[in-house]
Design a protein around this motif. Structure first.
Motif, PDB file in Angstrom:
ATOM      1  N   ALA A 126       0.818  -1.212   0.000  1.00  9.67           N
ATOM      2  CA  ALA A 126       0.000   0.000   0.000  1.00  9.67           C
ATOM      3  C   ALA A 126       0.855   1.265   0.000  1.00  9.67           C
ATOM      4  O   ALA A 126       0.411   2.319  -0.456  1.00  9.67           O
ATOM      5  CB  ALA A 126      -0.937   0.007   1.201  1.00  9.67           C
ATOM      6  N   ALA A 127       2.067   1.150   0.494  1.00 14.15           N
ATOM      7  CA  ALA A 127       2.952   2.314   0.577  1.00 14.15           C
ATOM      8  C   ALA A 127       3.688   2.603  -0.725  1.00 14.15           C
ATOM      9  O   ALA A 127       4.334   3.653  -0.852  1.00 14.15           O
ATOM     10  CB  ALA A 127       3.969   2.112   1.700  1.00 14.15           C
ATOM     11  N   VAL A 128       3.600   1.725  -1.707  1.00 13.06           N
ATOM     12  CA  VAL A 128       4.354   1.891  -2.951  1.00 13.06           C
ATOM     13  C   VAL A 128       3.841   3.108  -3.719  1.00 13.06           C
ATOM     14  O   VAL A 128       2.659   3.201  -4.054  1.00 13.06           O
ATOM     15  CB  VAL A 128       4.260   0.631  -3.832  1.00 13.06           C
ATOM     16  N   ASP A 129       4.721   4.022  -3.998  1.00 13.95           N
ATOM     17  CA  ASP A 129       4.376   5.228  -4.754  1.00 13.95           C
ATOM     18  C   ASP A 129       3.997   4.848  -6.184  1.00 13.95           C
ATOM     19  O   ASP A 129       4.717   4.102  -6.848  1.00 13.95           O
ATOM     20  CB  ASP A 129       5.574   6.185  -4.761  1.00 13.95           C
ATOM     21  N   GLY A 130       2.862   5.365  -6.639  1.00 14.15           N
ATOM     22  CA  GLY A 130       2.423   5.079  -7.997  1.00 14.15           C
ATOM     23  C   GLY A 130       1.302   4.067  -8.078  1.00 14.15           C
ATOM     24  O   GLY A 130       0.657   3.941  -9.117  1.00 14.15           O
ATOM     25  N   VAL A 131       1.061   3.335  -6.990  1.00 10.95           N
ATOM     26  CA  VAL A 131      -0.077   2.419  -6.922  1.00 10.95           C
ATOM     27  C   VAL A 131      -1.300   3.212  -6.458  1.00 10.95           C
ATOM     28  O   VAL A 131      -1.227   3.971  -5.495  1.00 10.95           O
ATOM     29  CB  VAL A 131       0.195   1.246  -5.956  1.00 10.95           C
TER      30      VAL A 131
END
Length: 267
Positions: A171-176
């Motif tokens: 959930a923390a991945v930038d761009g998702v």
């Protein structure tokens, strides 16, 4: 006449999610013509996605449907059969407004999906002028890439126990933009396929919703077309995207109901 990117490049799903509204979607596995985009729009769906993972559609067929969709007034997504650039970048270039990546099991895999779907600096998607999203018009590359990135949705599917164990990191991945729970495959991994009342299902939704709230992402419901009670429960918990079923299942259900009604007349 001058046309701005804002005039032609909108993703109404992102706009609804930004307002914390519930989005309805359907899967396309059967109808190979652009008529399905019109049908989805007429039926009142906010979006639909071509399920290339579970159908025999070609990239050409998929792109034709996706290209027609925004002209009709509905954005189209594609669930790719593999999370590789030859699928992800090509369905996006072909007209899709978002990509659904199946079987993501880790934050690293989520970052790979983002890398293939986003332009620099967050990704390495190759710039391509004259895309159908832009009505084949020419815009400065920097402006076009930024607008396309803003309109494109990256959705990763949570359908593995391993993914749930890393839900915070994913959930923390930038761009998702969204985590879409694949309830069928998840219950199958637990060894209880189709047993949606298993307490681990509700716990998985709660855990995913909590992680997405923390990181400003959205949660989608998949695989629960037969359980509107659970769909309502999980929407009330905070999920905002509902995959309602397939064009095939809708057609079979309607045909079956009509056949039974006529058969009952002679009973």
């Amino acid at each position: 006449m001058t046309v701005s990117l804002q005039d032609i490049l909108r993703n109404r799903v992102k706009e609804k999610l930004a307002r914390d509204e519930v989005v309805s979607s359907m899967m396309v596995r059967l109808v190979r013509g652009v008529e399905i985009a019109r049908i989805a729009h007429t039926a009142g769906f906010d979006t639909f996605y071509v399920d290339m993972e579970h159908c025999s559609f070609s990239l050409e067929t998929t792109s034709q449907i996706c290209m027609a969709a925004p002209e009709i007034g509905i954005p189209a997504f594609v669930r790719v059969p593999a999370n590789t650039p030859e699928y992800i970048s090509r369905v996006l270039d072909g007209g899709a407004m978002g990509v659904i990546a199946p079987h993501v099991r880790s934050a690293e895999q989520a970052r790979e999906v983002v890398r293939h779907a986003r332009f620099a600096p967050r990704g390495d998607r190759s710039a391509n002028g004259g895309l159908p999203h832009l009505q084949y018009r020419s815009f400065p590359t920097a402006e076009a890439n930024a607008a396309l990135d803003a309109a494109t949705m990256v959705i990763v599917m949570m359908e593995a126990v391993e993914a749930l164990e890393q839900v915070e990191e994913i959930a923390a991945v930038d761009g998702v933009d969204m985590l879409l729970i694949g309830t069928n495959d998840l219950t199958a991994e637990w060894g209880v396929p189709g047993q949606y009342d298993d307490p681990r299902v509700a716990a998985a939704y709660q855990r995913t919703i909590d992680a997405c709230r923390k990181h400003g992402k959205h949660v989608g419901i998949g695989g629960l077309a037969s359980r509107p009670d659970l769909v309502e429960k999980f929407v009330r918990m905070g999920a905002r995207f509902v995959s309602t079923g397939t064009d095939l299942s809708f057609l079979v259900a309607a045909c079956t109901a009509k056949a039974k009604a006529v058969a009952a007349l002679g009973a």
